[in-house]
Write an enzyme that holds these catalytic residues in place. Sequence first.
Site, mmCIF file in Angstrom:
data_model
loop_
_atom_site.group_PDB
_atom_site.id
_atom_site.type_symbol
_atom_site.label_atom_id
_atom_site.label_comp_id
_atom_site.label_asym_id
_atom_site.label_seq_id
_atom_site.Cartn_x
_atom_site.Cartn_y
_atom_site.Cartn_z
ATOM 1 N N ARG A 1 -1.509 -1.403 9.126
ATOM 2 C CA ARG A 1 -1.821 -2.210 8.042
ATOM 3 C C ARG A 1 -1.772 -3.561 8.711
ATOM 4 O O ARG A 1 -1.334 -4.732 7.725
ATOM 5 C CB ARG A 1 -0.632 -1.999 6.914
ATOM 6 C CG ARG A 1 -0.451 -0.812 6.269
ATOM 7 C CD ARG A 1 -1.710 -0.585 5.452
ATOM 8 N NE ARG A 1 -1.517 0.497 4.518
ATOM 9 C CZ ARG A 1 -1.793 1.876 4.962
ATOM 10 N NH1 ARG A 1 -2.439 2.178 5.944
ATOM 11 N NH2 ARG A 1 -1.679 2.778 4.288
ATOM 12 N N SER B 1 0.449 0.957 -2.442
ATOM 13 C CA SER B 1 2.016 0.700 -1.835
ATOM 14 C C SER B 1 2.340 -0.858 -1.890
ATOM 15 O O SER B 1 1.274 -1.482 -1.111
ATOM 16 C CB SER B 1 2.022 1.158 -0.559
ATOM 17 O OG SER B 1 1.550 2.358 -0.351
ATOM 18 N N GLU C 1 3.186 -5.271 1.806
ATOM 19 C CA GLU C 1 2.078 -5.019 2.319
ATOM 20 C C GLU C 1 0.949 -5.997 1.539
ATOM 21 O O GLU C 1 -0.109 -6.383 2.065
ATOM 22 C CB GLU C 1 1.522 -3.634 2.029
ATOM 23 C CG GLU C 1 0.358 -3.150 2.422
ATOM 24 C CD GLU C 1 -0.322 -1.800 1.964
ATOM 25 O OE1 GLU C 1 0.405 -0.875 2.445
ATOM 26 O OE2 GLU C 1 -1.361 -1.692 1.134
HETATM 27 P P1 FAD Z 1 -8.581 -8.126 -2.186
HETATM 28 O O1 FAD Z 1 -7.354 -7.533 -2.711
HETATM 29 O O2 FAD Z 1 -9.516 -8.829 -2.890
HETATM 30 O O3 FAD Z 1 -8.217 -8.934 -1.032
HETATM 31 C C1 FAD Z 1 -7.332 -8.296 0.020
HETATM 32 C C2 FAD Z 1 -7.193 -9.616 0.946
HETATM 33 O O4 FAD Z 1 -8.314 -9.665 2.130
HETATM 34 C C3 FAD Z 1 -6.958 -11.086 0.520
HETATM 35 O O5 FAD Z 1 -6.060 -11.673 1.382
HETATM 36 C C4 FAD Z 1 -8.470 -11.813 0.774
HETATM 37 O O6 FAD Z 1 -8.260 -13.042 0.779
HETATM 38 C C5 FAD Z 1 -8.749 -10.985 2.092
HETATM 39 N N1 FAD Z 1 -10.586 -10.528 1.832
HETATM 40 C C6 FAD Z 1 -11.058 -9.807 0.930
HETATM 41 N N2 FAD Z 1 -12.098 -9.751 1.090
HETATM 42 C C7 FAD Z 1 -12.609 -10.520 2.318
HETATM 43 C C8 FAD Z 1 -13.661 -11.175 3.060
HETATM 44 N N3 FAD Z 1 -14.843 -10.542 2.781
HETATM 45 N N4 FAD Z 1 -13.558 -11.690 4.146
HETATM 46 C C9 FAD Z 1 -12.235 -12.460 4.366
HETATM 47 N N5 FAD Z 1 -11.189 -11.892 3.654
HETATM 48 C C10 FAD Z 1 -11.319 -11.188 2.557
HETATM 49 N N6 FAD Z 1 -4.638 0.391 1.097
HETATM 50 C C11 FAD Z 1 -4.915 1.499 2.112
HETATM 51 O O7 FAD Z 1 -4.743 0.870 3.156
HETATM 52 N N7 FAD Z 1 -4.529 2.675 1.892
HETATM 53 C C12 FAD Z 1 -4.251 3.435 0.691
HETATM 54 O O8 FAD Z 1 -4.186 4.437 0.447
HETATM 55 C C13 FAD Z 1 -4.348 2.422 -0.348
HETATM 56 N N8 FAD Z 1 -4.289 3.058 -1.646
HETATM 57 C C14 FAD Z 1 -4.450 2.054 -2.544
HETATM 58 C C15 FAD Z 1 -4.334 2.580 -4.041
HETATM 59 C C16 FAD Z 1 -4.067 2.030 -5.123
HETATM 60 C C17 FAD Z 1 -4.157 2.354 -6.545
HETATM 61 C C18 FAD Z 1 -4.437 0.517 -4.956
HETATM 62 C C19 FAD Z 1 -4.617 -0.458 -6.209
HETATM 63 C C20 FAD Z 1 -4.584 -0.010 -3.941
HETATM 64 C C21 FAD Z 1 -4.694 0.649 -2.541
HETATM 65 N N9 FAD Z 1 -4.556 0.175 -1.247
HETATM 66 C C22 FAD Z 1 -4.767 1.123 -0.172
HETATM 67 C C23 FAD Z 1 -4.802 -1.389 -0.933
HETATM 68 C C24 FAD Z 1 -6.160 -1.838 -1.175
HETATM 69 O O9 FAD Z 1 -7.114 -0.969 -1.862
HETATM 70 C C25 FAD Z 1 -6.879 -2.117 0.237
HETATM 71 O O10 FAD Z 1 -6.149 -3.056 0.803
HETATM 72 C C26 FAD Z 1 -8.102 -2.768 -0.060
HETATM 73 O O11 FAD Z 1 -8.856 -2.773 1.329
HETATM 74 C C27 FAD Z 1 -8.240 -4.006 -0.659
HETATM 75 O O12 FAD Z 1 -9.722 -4.464 -0.888
HETATM 76 P P2 FAD Z 1 -10.000 -5.597 -2.030
HETATM 77 O O13 FAD Z 1 -11.432 -5.645 -1.767
HETATM 78 O O14 FAD Z 1 -9.516 -5.319 -3.313
HETATM 79 O O15 FAD Z 1 -9.254 -6.856 -1.295
HETATM 80 N N1 EPU Z 2 8.997 9.594 -1.149
HETATM 81 C C1 EPU Z 2 9.989 9.606 -1.880
HETATM 82 N N2 EPU Z 2 9.882 9.263 -3.103
HETATM 83 C C2 EPU Z 2 8.887 8.287 -3.530
HETATM 84 C C3 EPU Z 2 7.694 8.172 -2.885
HETATM 85 C C4 EPU Z 2 7.680 8.640 -1.521
HETATM 86 O O1 EPU Z 2 10.879 10.210 -1.538
HETATM 87 O O2 EPU Z 2 8.931 7.863 -4.667
HETATM 88 C C5 EPU Z 2 8.866 10.243 0.235
HETATM 89 C C6 EPU Z 2 8.359 11.663 0.122
HETATM 90 O O3 EPU Z 2 9.214 12.440 0.751
HETATM 91 C C7 EPU Z 2 6.847 11.829 0.822
HETATM 92 C C8 EPU Z 2 7.027 10.621 1.470
HETATM 93 O O4 EPU Z 2 7.682 9.641 0.978
HETATM 94 O O5 EPU Z 2 6.714 12.899 1.322
HETATM 95 C C9 EPU Z 2 5.625 9.842 1.718
HETATM 96 O O6 EPU Z 2 5.155 9.654 0.815
HETATM 97 P P1 EPU Z 2 3.462 9.776 0.444
HETATM 98 O O7 EPU Z 2 2.663 10.923 0.906
HETATM 99 O O8 EPU Z 2 3.215 9.509 -0.994
HETATM 100 O O9 EPU Z 2 3.105 8.586 1.244
HETATM 101 P P2 EPU Z 2 3.503 6.893 1.237
HETATM 102 O O10 EPU Z 2 4.246 6.819 2.559
HETATM 103 O O11 EPU Z 2 4.382 6.585 0.137
HETATM 104 C C10 EPU Z 2 1.238 5.848 2.792
HETATM 105 C C11 EPU Z 2 0.398 4.857 2.378
HETATM 106 C C12 EPU Z 2 -0.471 5.149 1.513
HETATM 107 C C13 EPU Z 2 -1.397 6.047 1.590
HETATM 108 C C14 EPU Z 2 -0.519 7.422 1.774
HETATM 109 C C15 EPU Z 2 -1.260 8.696 2.354
HETATM 110 C C16 EPU Z 2 1.801 2.912 3.191
HETATM 111 C C17 EPU Z 2 2.582 1.886 2.946
HETATM 112 N N3 EPU Z 2 1.346 3.714 2.296
HETATM 113 O O12 EPU Z 2 2.052 6.170 1.325
HETATM 114 O O13 EPU Z 2 -1.164 3.935 1.444
HETATM 115 O O14 EPU Z 2 -2.347 6.393 0.956
HETATM 116 O O15 EPU Z 2 0.386 7.141 2.733
HETATM 117 O O16 EPU Z 2 -1.688 8.571 3.669
HETATM 118 O O17 EPU Z 2 1.458 3.267 4.602
HETATM 119 C C18 EPU Z 2 -1.444 1.597 0.502
HETATM 120 O O18 EPU Z 2 -1.360 1.248 1.508
HETATM 121 O O19 EPU Z 2 -1.738 0.963 -0.498
HETATM 122 C C19 EPU Z 2 -1.337 3.046 0.204
HETATM 123 C C20 EPU Z 2 -1.382 3.677 -1.015
#
Ligand code: FAD
Ligand code: EPU
Length: 338
Positions: A164, A238, A334
């Site tokens: 991240r 997250s 994050e």
């Molecule tokens: P924004 O929120 O619009 O911007 C994020 C940052 O990037 C800001 O600081 C912005 O200024 C900068 N930025 C955006 N575009 C540019 C550009 N073109 N040039 C320079 N800077 C820029 N993230 C994960 O890594 N793994 C996950 O599994 C994951 N799951 C998610 C699930 C949900 C339901 C949600 C809501 C979010 C999740 N995220 C996850 C976080 C998010 O989706 C990612 O970080 C995504 O890449 C953000 O993209 P965005 O376009 O919405 O960025």
């Molecule tokens: N867990 C709990 N309680 C909770 C949530 C999680 O006990 O309320 C424990 C469970 O044991 C579970 C473990 O945490 O097995 C891991 O949970 P999960 O698989 O849901 O993944 P996570 O660690 O919560 C991370 C990333 C996600 C990504 C998933 C799958 C980060 C900060 N988050 O979540 O990314 O989608 O793994 O790879 O690394 C994001 O970055 O926004 C994001 C959603």
Amino acid sequence: MLIHNNFNLKALNTFGIESYAKYYIELNEEVEFKTLLTNSVFVNSEKLILGGGSNILFTKNFNGFVLHNKIKGINITEDSENYQIVKVGAGENWHEFVLWTIEHRLGGLENLSLIPGYVGASPMQNIGAYGVEIKDTFHQLEALDLNTGDKKVFSNNDCNFGYRESIFKNKVKNKYLITNVFFKLKKTPILNTSYGAINEELTKLNILKPTIKDVSNAVIKIRQSKLPNPKELGNAGSFFKNPEIDAEKHENLKKVFPKLVSYALPENKYKLAAGWLIEECGLKGFEINNAAVHVKQALVLVNKGNCSGKDVLELSNYVIQKVFNKFGVNLEREVNII
Ligand code: FAD
Ligand code: EPU
């Protein structure tokens, strides 16, 4: 190019938080940026690049220029025997691009299905899920210097990708507008189903020889069962990173909390499941003025209806304090706080 004044960003962030930008503009073509640099108000204002708004928390109004990146286009720039290099406009929707790669039988991004946001933000925090991060397929990106408009190419190495993390969150924070991202994708995909839940899902569906489409579908199913849909409940995924600790600290914690959820990392380090730490503090469902810890996934903070960014920030401070008091572990946010 139309410059809007006092523009409401509520529909443009997945938390659904009301916040006003002093100036707002959509950027559809790279060349438009040069024109912007002739505008003295733009030059002298603070700038914020916005993509899909899915990793951002507005805690106040933005007293500058919000530049909404809508640069589009998906083009194959290199075609060799084993891989293709694909150039993608920063304003393309991430998940739609992943589906495009699957349609074109190009492997490498299928585990990253259904992550919200735009392609341009994907290198910011080296998005990751289910055992894969973009650094695994990222080739290079093009960006414009926000002060001069000069184009710079960043290679995979230049980006300093980590968990991240990237150079864009640190050394060159707020200095560049990412315009295009290039991925190197395999013509003969190597599947990564190491994440237990993917294999379980494939077995449930009776799929013995999965394709990248099957893996993508499995990931989509898992994500839909775990994470709240921002269209129904405001959130940014997250809210915190999973913390990394050393082996000694891990051993000590394990003695006191035998059920601690952790994963071994190289170099004698461990990653802790922050969701587990927060849940163990009894915080699932805890709320401050409609900002709440999600009842199903404690790592996700949600807007239960018209909370402010300040409420979410206050809640996050409370969570950080509680986790630190109980485990002596510091949670890092994050989500990008504005
Ligand atoms: P924004 O929120 O619009 O911007 C994020 C940052 O990037 C800001 O600081 C912005 O200024 C900068 N930025 C955006 N575009 C540019 C550009 N073109 N040039 C320079 N800077 C820029 N993230 C994960 O890594 N793994 C996950 O599994 C994951 N799951 C998610 C699930 C949900 C339901 C949600 C809501 C979010 C999740 N995220 C996850 C976080 C998010 O989706 C990612 O970080 C995504 O890449 C953000 O993209 P965005 O376009 O919405 O960025
Ligand atoms: N867990 C709990 N309680 C909770 C949530 C999680 O006990 O309320 C424990 C469970 O044991 C579970 C473990 O945490 O097995 C891991 O949970 P999960 O698989 O849901 O993944 P996570 O660690 O919560 C991370 C990333 C996600 C990504 C998933 C799958 C980060 C900060 N988050 O979540 O990314 O989608 O793994 O790879 O690394 C994001 O970055 O926004 C994001 C959603």
